[in-house]
Design a protein around this motif. Structure first.
Motif, PDB file in Angstrom:
ATOM      1  N   ARG A   1       1.013  -0.938   0.470  1.00 13.36           N
ATOM      2  CA  ARG A   1       0.461  -0.254   0.171  1.00 13.36           C
ATOM      3  C   ARG A   1       0.646   0.766   0.157  1.00 13.36           C
ATOM      4  N   SER A   2       0.229   2.286  -0.098  1.00  8.37           N
ATOM      5  CA  SER A   2       1.172   3.122   0.327  1.00  8.37           C
ATOM      6  C   SER A   2       2.269   3.382   0.980  1.00  8.37           C
ATOM      7  N   ARG A   3       1.304   3.458   2.099  1.00  4.69           N
ATOM      8  CA  ARG A   3       2.066   3.728   4.009  1.00  4.69           C
ATOM      9  C   ARG A   3       2.654   2.462   4.507  1.00  4.69           C
TER      10      ARG A   3
ATOM     11  N   ALA B   1       4.490   6.829   5.770  1.00  2.00           N
ATOM     12  CA  ALA B   1       4.143   6.482   7.673  1.00  2.00           C
ATOM     13  C   ALA B   1       3.998   6.938   8.363  1.00  2.00           C
TER      14      ALA B   1
ATOM     15  N   ALA C   1       1.664   9.460   8.731  1.00  2.00           N
ATOM     16  CA  ALA C   1       0.060   8.919   8.339  1.00  2.00           C
ATOM     17  C   ALA C   1      -0.867   9.146   9.673  1.00  2.00           C
TER      18      ALA C   1
ATOM     19  N   GLU D   1      -5.181   5.710   9.585  1.00  2.00           N
ATOM     20  CA  GLU D   1      -4.449   5.373   7.976  1.00  2.00           C
ATOM     21  C   GLU D   1      -3.908   4.456   8.417  1.00  2.00           C
ATOM     22  N   LEU D   2      -3.430   4.156   9.091  1.00  2.00           N
ATOM     23  CA  LEU D   2      -2.187   2.556   9.051  1.00  2.00           C
ATOM     24  C   LEU D   2      -2.891   1.488   8.989  1.00  2.00           C
TER      25      LEU D   2
ATOM     26  N   ASP E   1      -4.525   0.855   6.000  1.00  2.00           N
ATOM     27  CA  ASP E   1      -3.225   0.023   4.610  1.00  2.00           C
ATOM     28  C   ASP E   1      -2.967  -1.102   5.484  1.00  2.00           C
TER      29      ASP E   1
ATOM     30  N   ALA F   1      -5.860  -3.875   4.302  1.00  4.21           N
ATOM     31  CA  ALA F   1      -6.088  -3.879   3.451  1.00  4.21           C
ATOM     32  C   ALA F   1      -4.895  -5.225   2.867  1.00  4.21           C
ATOM     33  N   ALA F   2      -3.668  -4.926   3.286  1.00  2.00           N
ATOM     34  CA  ALA F   2      -2.558  -5.444   2.562  1.00  2.00           C
ATOM     35  C   ALA F   2      -2.772  -6.958   3.509  1.00  2.00           C
TER      36      ALA F   2
END
Length: 117
Positions: free
Chosen positions: A26-28, A90, A93, A97-98, A101, A104-105
């Motif tokens: 993910r982005s973070r 991160a 974040a 938000e973490l 993520d 989802a991951a």
């Protein structure tokens, strides 16, 4: 805090998870997951490099991730080894938000690990 039996502590374990495990990014953060097949309780480890920030920032990110993973560890299959690698975004974040993520991951990595078995 993760109990001692739930922590990855040896370099060989980290290496095995990151090389042979399934990953999802993910982005973070990036999650690496390996189903060991040994019937042990799930274990987790964290990688937060200097690219994330100075020592204070890295420890803050690690504490947040450790807290988030501790809540999700009982939901993982018993033979799972997990490495969570933080990426530079991160540092800015929020915990929410973490957490999003991470969820989802984890879903993606578990789906990939289940398909490979």
């Amino acid at each position: 805090m993760l109990p001692a039996a739930s922590r990855l502590t040896h370099r060989d374990d980290f290496t095995a998870v990151m090389k042979r495990g399934r990953s999802s990014g993910r982005s973070r953060l990036v999650v690496h997951l390996l189903r060991a097949g040994q019937g042990e309780r799930p274990r987790a480890g964290f990688v937060v490099s200097k690219a994330v920030g100075n020592a204070v920032v890295r420890h803050r990110v690690t504490r947040r991730l450790r807290h988030l993973v501790a809540d999700r560890l009982p939901e993982l299959p018993a033979d799972t080894m997990l490495v969570v690698r933080a990426l530079p975004p991160a540092a800015q974040a929020s915990s929410a938000e973490l957490g999003a993520d991470l969820d989802a991951a984890l879903r993606s990595a578990l789906r990939k690990a289940g398909a490979s078995r």
